[in-house]
Design a protein around this motif. Sequence first.
Motif, short mmCIF file in Angstrom:
data_model
loop_
_atom_site.label_atom_id
_atom_site.label_comp_id
_atom_site.label_asym_id
_atom_site.label_seq_id
_atom_site.Cartn_x
_atom_site.Cartn_y
_atom_site.Cartn_z
N CYS A 100 -2.01 -19.74 -8.50
CA CYS A 100 -1.75 -20.63 -7.32
C CYS A 100 -2.57 -22.05 -7.25
O CYS A 100 -3.62 -22.13 -7.40
N SER A 101 -1.53 -23.22 -7.26
CA SER A 101 -2.32 -24.47 -7.67
C SER A 101 -2.90 -24.28 -9.05
O SER A 101 -2.38 -24.01 -9.98
N SER A 102 -4.36 -24.59 -8.89
CA SER A 102 -5.04 -24.27 -10.47
C SER A 102 -5.86 -23.21 -10.51
O SER A 102 -6.56 -22.97 -11.34
N GLN A 103 -5.61 -22.17 -9.35
CA GLN A 103 -6.53 -21.05 -9.30
C GLN A 103 -5.63 -19.87 -10.10
O GLN A 103 -4.49 -19.64 -9.71
N THR A 104 -6.27 -18.93 -10.77
CA THR A 104 -5.86 -17.80 -11.27
C THR A 104 -6.20 -16.53 -10.52
O THR A 104 -7.39 -16.55 -10.35
N TYR A 105 -5.31 -15.60 -10.09
CA TYR A 105 -5.84 -14.40 -9.42
C TYR A 105 -5.04 -13.15 -10.34
O TYR A 105 -3.90 -13.09 -10.58
N ASN A 106 -5.82 -12.34 -10.63
CA ASN A 106 -5.61 -11.04 -11.58
C ASN A 106 -5.52 -10.18 -10.41
O ASN A 106 -6.62 -9.41 -9.92
N VAL A 107 -4.29 -9.85 -9.86
CA VAL A 107 -4.29 -8.81 -8.73
C VAL A 107 -3.98 -7.30 -9.32
O VAL A 107 -2.84 -7.15 -9.96
N ILE A 138 -0.59 -15.60 -0.07
CA ILE A 138 -0.24 -17.07 -0.46
C ILE A 138 0.09 -17.80 0.79
O ILE A 138 1.02 -17.40 1.35
N CYS A 139 -0.80 -18.73 1.05
CA CYS A 139 -0.51 -19.72 2.01
C CYS A 139 0.79 -20.38 1.96
O CYS A 139 1.46 -20.71 0.66
N PRO A 140 1.51 -20.93 2.92
CA PRO A 140 2.74 -21.62 2.89
C PRO A 140 2.57 -22.79 2.04
O PRO A 140 1.57 -23.46 1.99
N ALA A 141 3.75 -23.34 1.33
CA ALA A 141 3.76 -24.41 0.55
C ALA A 141 2.91 -24.72 -0.54
O ALA A 141 2.47 -25.76 -0.81
N LYS A 165 -5.54 -24.04 11.02
CA LYS A 165 -6.96 -23.86 10.40
C LYS A 165 -7.05 -22.64 9.54
O LYS A 165 -8.08 -22.63 8.84
N ALA A 166 -6.60 -21.66 9.99
CA ALA A 166 -6.66 -20.43 9.14
C ALA A 166 -6.14 -20.63 7.69
O ALA A 166 -6.64 -20.32 6.66
N PHE A 167 -5.10 -21.05 7.63
CA PHE A 167 -4.22 -21.79 6.46
C PHE A 167 -5.18 -22.54 5.47
O PHE A 167 -5.08 -22.36 4.33
N ASN A 168 -5.84 -23.37 6.28
CA ASN A 168 -6.76 -24.58 5.57
C ASN A 168 -7.83 -23.64 4.95
O ASN A 168 -8.39 -23.99 4.12
N PRO A 179 -5.75 -21.92 -1.65
CA PRO A 179 -4.35 -21.68 -1.63
C PRO A 179 -3.95 -20.08 -1.44
O PRO A 179 -2.78 -19.78 -1.23
N ALA A 180 -4.99 -19.17 -1.47
CA ALA A 180 -4.57 -17.57 -1.39
C ALA A 180 -5.68 -17.11 -1.07
O ALA A 180 -6.99 -17.50 -1.35
N ILE A 181 -5.67 -15.84 -0.51
CA ILE A 181 -6.68 -14.98 -0.14
C ILE A 181 -6.59 -13.70 -1.08
O ILE A 181 -5.35 -13.04 -1.24
#
Length: 328
Positions: A56-63, A71-74, A105-108, A112-114
């Motif tokens: 997501c963007s420049s972050q990698t998540y190993n799920v 993943i947040c919108p847009a 505010k929550a999405f910000n 880019p993701a939780i």
Amino acid sequence: MRSDLVLAASAKELVQHKINTNLRMFINRLHADFPPHWHTDIEIIWPKDAPYKVVCSSQTYNVDIDDILLICPAVLHEIFSPTPGSRVYIQADFSGINSLKEIEKAFNLMAPAIHIKKSTCPTEIYDQVCKYLEMIMELYFGKDPSIYTTDNEEDDSVIAYTELDPYDELEIYSILLKLISFCAKNINLFKETDYVSNTTYKNAISLSNVCTYISEHFTENLTLESVSTYAGFSKYHFERIFTDYTGTTFYQYLQQIRVNYAQTLLSNPELSITDISFQSGFASSTAFTRAFKKSTGYTPSQFRMFNETQHPLPINFYEQGKGYLESH
């Protein structure tokens, strides 16, 4: 038609959704990668049989299996499927709900993701998130949906082209709002930094209000001095505790909010890049393009081309792809 395009078209037919709803949900058993794309929906991925890698963007998540990724919108994201297995997907269009000031505010805060890791998240927090997801799935799929991959998979097409029961969509959205609120309130348990622990409870309340203020006024000429005065702190003290609270500097936070907003505007093909730059609070289109590329890795025009709504998403297959290509 090229065989890979035929395959992609075939794959689209395998993903069955209900009609007349802003929700897209499915239990994905396809062993496939999804190239970079974005949409104005929130997207929740819940692997049940096999892990995923998501950029997501420049972050990698190993799920891992049973982890949850929101993943947040847009947000531009790319999905890699290292092994076959089922994953639950939930996508919901929140563009009509963004007028609620605390949604942005929550999405910000979550962007880019939780990533909610089963292995490290407190059990009661993880179980509550799962409870919300299970309630949503029951409303959409019915009781006891076939989630896990088996030798005798049930045909998921029974939900295709059917409609939700009256007011089920409204109920699902109400649960999603509870889920987002719950995640935002417990964000310090999901982030891998300890920035919240370094602030007092009183400061946390004040800074939460500041984040709301920034979300409401980011298109204006906000400065560190003006916002620190609004918050009631000296400039230097505010800068330190704000960085502790958000994990980023004030100007980085402000710029990212502007970029996030610009990303949603890029879904509207009628808006020019210049229009979007000024509507997002940037002083010039040049400054906007520079900030946007630094944040996403792409210019606004390039990013717009990845919009799933405007440009149908191709799919890169592994196991099923090989079989399909060999037989065609």
